[in-house]
Every structure is written in C-alpha cells, then in structure tokens.
Design an enzyme around this catalytic site. Structure first.
Site, short mmCIF file in Angstrom:
data_model
loop_
_atom_site.label_atom_id
_atom_site.label_comp_id
_atom_site.label_asym_id
_atom_site.label_seq_id
_atom_site.Cartn_x
_atom_site.Cartn_y
_atom_site.Cartn_z
N GLU A 52 -106.54 -1.35 6.01
CA GLU A 52 -105.34 -2.00 5.49
C GLU A 52 -104.62 -1.07 4.53
OE1 GLU A 52 -106.68 -5.72 3.85
OE2 GLU A 52 -107.51 -4.79 2.06
N CYS A 53 -103.30 -0.99 4.68
CA CYS A 53 -102.39 -0.24 3.83
C CYS A 53 -102.81 1.23 3.72
CB CYS A 53 -102.25 -0.92 2.48
SG CYS A 53 -100.73 -0.47 1.61
#
Length: 458
Positions: free
Chosen positions: A326-327
């Site tokens: 994520e990210c």
C-alpha cells in the site's frame, strides 16, 4: 483520561500531547496514547515517548463499535490514557454531523476535552473561541483550555481576564517555545526513527509538561475513569499453524497500523520484520509479503542500490508469492521512482508504471470497490480506505495480461467521479489506499488464506 483537541490544525496539539506524555512517563505512570484519524507519523512519536504502541481511532476506516472496543481493551492495565485529536475539534469527514471528528470520538468514549488555542494573534477574542467550541455541541464536556504561544505576562493577563466570565479552567499555558521543534517535510513530521536528537527534544518536552500545566486540576481529570455500556470484543483467533509473513519495516517503510499487525498475529501470522534498505535477501521460509507505506522516495537511491533484494522481491512476486503493498509499498513495486529532483531510480518493476513525485497532495477518505479478485478482496467487495501521497503513477508501457487495475474509487461524499486505482494479479494487491483491518477481519483472513494456500515460499 482526556482528549487533546485543537480549535484548528497547527495550534500545537502534538506539542501539548507529547509534553503531557513525556512528563507523565517521567513520573513512572503507565500511559496509553491514541490518535484520532488515519495518521501514521504522530503515533510514532507517541510510541517513542510511552513505550506503548499508539492506537488509531477512526470511525471511517473502522466503526464506532471498534473504537469503543479498542479503547476499552488498551486502557485496562494503564494509569492514564491520552487521545490526540485531528485537525480542529469539529473537523471530520462530514461538516454537518461532524462524523469522524475529534468531537465525534470524544462523544463515543465519553471523555472530557482539553481545548488547545493558538493565542499568538489574539487576546480578548479567546473568549469567543472558547465559548463557541464549548457550546456548539452541548453533549461534549470541555474540561478546560490550554493557551499556546503566549507572548508575555501582559498577554497572559489579557487572556485570563477574557476567559474569567466563562468559568472555563485554564489548565495549561505554553509560552513561545522556539527551542522545542521537530522538523517536517512533504507529508508532515519527519518520523521519530530518523531524528538523532529526539531524546533531548523529548526531555525538554517533559520539562515543559512539568512547568506549564496546572497539575492540581489536570491530574484528577487524566486519572478519571470512563464507562461505555455494552462494549464487546470484535477480534477473532486462529487455530492454524503460524504463517510466516515478511513485513518490510525500516526508514523507508514504516506506515503500519499497529492493530493491523496485531490482528494478523491473532489470526495465525508470524511476522518477520526485514529491511529492503539494508538486508541482503528476503527472510527465509516466508509465505507472503507485506509492504506498508512510508517514504521510499526519500530513500530511493538506497533502495535502488540494493540490487539483490530488488531481484529477490521481483522473483518472489513473479512466481506467485501473495503480496500486499500500500502507498509506499506500491511505489516500490513500480518500475521507477522519480523523486522531487526528477531523478529516476530503478525499483522492483512488477507494476508497469513509474511513481512520479509532484507538488499536488492527494489526501482523503476513499470508498473503493474491487474490480477483480485480489489476495485481500473478492470482486465487487467495497471497503473504506485513506490516501495521503504526493506521487502519481505514470504508465510508460503496456501492462502485462496478468496485471489489472484493482479498484474503482471515489471520495467520502461519493459525489466525485469514479476513478480506477491500484494494481492486482491473482496474488498481488497493490494500491495507494491504506486499509485498516479493525472492522474488516475478512481482509487479513483472506490474505492469510492465500498465503497458506500458496505453493511458493522463499
């Protein structure tokens, strides 16, 4: 037990919170901290001071019931609990019902509020501010105010005279403290692990906490107990043998909700922490990979130089190791990270895109619907998450047939256009959207099932 709120962002909530935590810990009290909202960086400083993992309280990412359960569970064996708010007291995901605001969380937990006011550009008007915040929602208990950035004794006298008719206690007065300063960068404060002089800053904050608060009035509030009827445990346990998950955690990757890590362990995961910056290989015998957010753009040169790890990660994902990124983790799996100086650095290359840093901040809650199955979500599943980044993806090549967009997503108000976001394959879930497992146990359960069912281990 108390909630530290501000009349707006930037008034000094974090300074006040850290000063309280540092002094209370200096007094050898057992202190548990919480942070309203989806933030990762402030909780790192809380944990550094208290030695206990800070817990996020976010009703958008989780639920009202989860907030109550989380707070109840983590305050059983402590002397004091301090909740740092987010933005202004009434600033939340909705401007009409204040949902997900500090005020909302204070009501859910039935806790008194300590209102921090930036007094640097006001005197008599402080009374209007304090009165307005106390009276807007009569369900809230505003226990007192902390006057921050007070310039002089005369300035303090004017503030005291203005507040006197309100019968609202002044529980703290902080003068302008230019020597108590924590550096920041493009996404907020620089994380605690990167600050070499942090111990001396915390020591000064503890002294500030000792001298600037009215402890005779404040300590009874902090030690008061709270009560919520009908709180139930929302956690699940596992009878499976441990599933080894390699969790990237170092200066480049450190944005993790502690609850997510705890829930994975409770569901049968054995978390193996490792560093894409400094390790020479993936951990042995792992069955899945978890790359959280962080600042890979700041350490892109170091990440790119670790050719052995980049090759190992690419091989593991390429042959089917279940992976959640994520990210910052998403950025690491791209072909390149292009930093703020327009310098390109080679990354893992699983995702057919470049992560390009820019001036535009992408920030906010997202409602996302899965377009295809992934290791965390079944097709058409809907989740709430949060985005916070200054990069965007540029797709310089045609995606491989096995890699597809992950989500259709839109903003909290659901009035914005739907956009496609993230990448997925049968064993990869990569997205800018941060997820919290607190009220979504099916997410970690599904991920661990994929890891246990996988025929590949490193």
């Amino acid at each position: 037990m108390v909630v530290i709120a501000g009349e707006r962002s930037g008034v000094g909530k974090t300074t006040v919170t850290l000063a309280l935590l540092a002094y209370l810990c200096r007094q050898k009290l057992r202190v548990q901290s919480f942070k309203v909202g989806p933030d990762y960086i402030d909780p790192m400083f809380h944990q550094y001071v208290t030695g206990r993992s800070c817990r996020n309280l976010d009703p958008v990412l989780t639920s009202e019931a989860y907030i109550q359960e989380c707070f109840t569970r983590h305050t059983q064996q402590v002397d004091v609990a301090v909740v740092e708010g987010v933005m202004g007291l009434y600033d939340g995901a909705s401007a009409t019902d204040f949902f997900a605001s500090t005020a909302h969380v204070a009501r859910l937990l039935n806790l008194p509020v300590l209102l921090v006011i930036d007094c640097s550009r006001l005197s008599g008007s402080v009374a209007a501010i304090a009165h307005g915040y106390r009276s807007l929602d009569p369900r809230l208990q505003v226990a007192g105010v902390v006057l921050n950035r007070v310039a002089s004794d005369r300035h303090l006298q004017l503030l005291q005279e203005a507040l006197e008719p309100l019968n609202l206690p002044i529980l703290g007065v902080l003068r302008r403290q230019d020597d108590v300063y924590i550096r920041d960068r493009h996404l907020g404060l620089i994380p605690a692990a990167e600050l070499s002089q942090l111990d001396s800053v915390i020591d000064r904050l503890a002294t500030l906490g000792e001298t600037c608060f009215d402890w005779e009035k404040l300590l009874p509030i902090l030690k008061s107990q709270f009560s919520i009827a009908g709180v139930q445990t929302l956690r699940a346990t596992s009878l499976h043998s441990p599933t080894r998950i390699a969790v990237a955690r170092d200066r480049a990757f450190n944005f993790y909700y502690q609850d997510n890590l705890d829930i994975l362990v409770e569901l049968g995961a054995e978390l193996v922490f490792w560093s894409p910056l400094s390790d020479a290989a993936l951990p042995d015998d792992v069955q899945g990979l978890y790359f959280g957010g962080g600042f890979p753009e700041v350490f892109a040169q170091e990440l790119a130089a670790n050719h052995l790890v980049i090759a190992a990660v690419k091989q593991a994902i390429g042959v089917g190791m279940p992976t959640y990124a994520e990210c910052g983790g998403l950025m690491y799996l791209c072909q390149q990270i292009v930093d703020f100086d327009a310098q390109a650095w080679q990354m893992v290359g699983i995702i057919p895109a470049d992560a390009v840093m820019g001036a535009r901040l992408t920030l906010g809650y997202r409602q996302a619907e899965a377009l295809q199955d992934s290791p965390l979500l079944a097709k058409n599943a809907v989740v709430w998450g949060h985005e916070f980044h200054r990069s965007s993806l540029s797709v310089p090549s045609v995606p491989e047939n096995s890699l597809f967009p992950l989500f259709q997503a839109q903003n909290y108000d659901r009035q914005s256009p739907l956009v496609t976001e993230g990448w997925r394959s049968p064993t990869l879930h990569a997205s800018y959207i941060h997820l919290h497992f607190g009220s979504n146990l099916e997410l970690p359960q599904r991920f661990l099932h994929y890891c246990r069912s996988s025929q590949f281990s490193q």
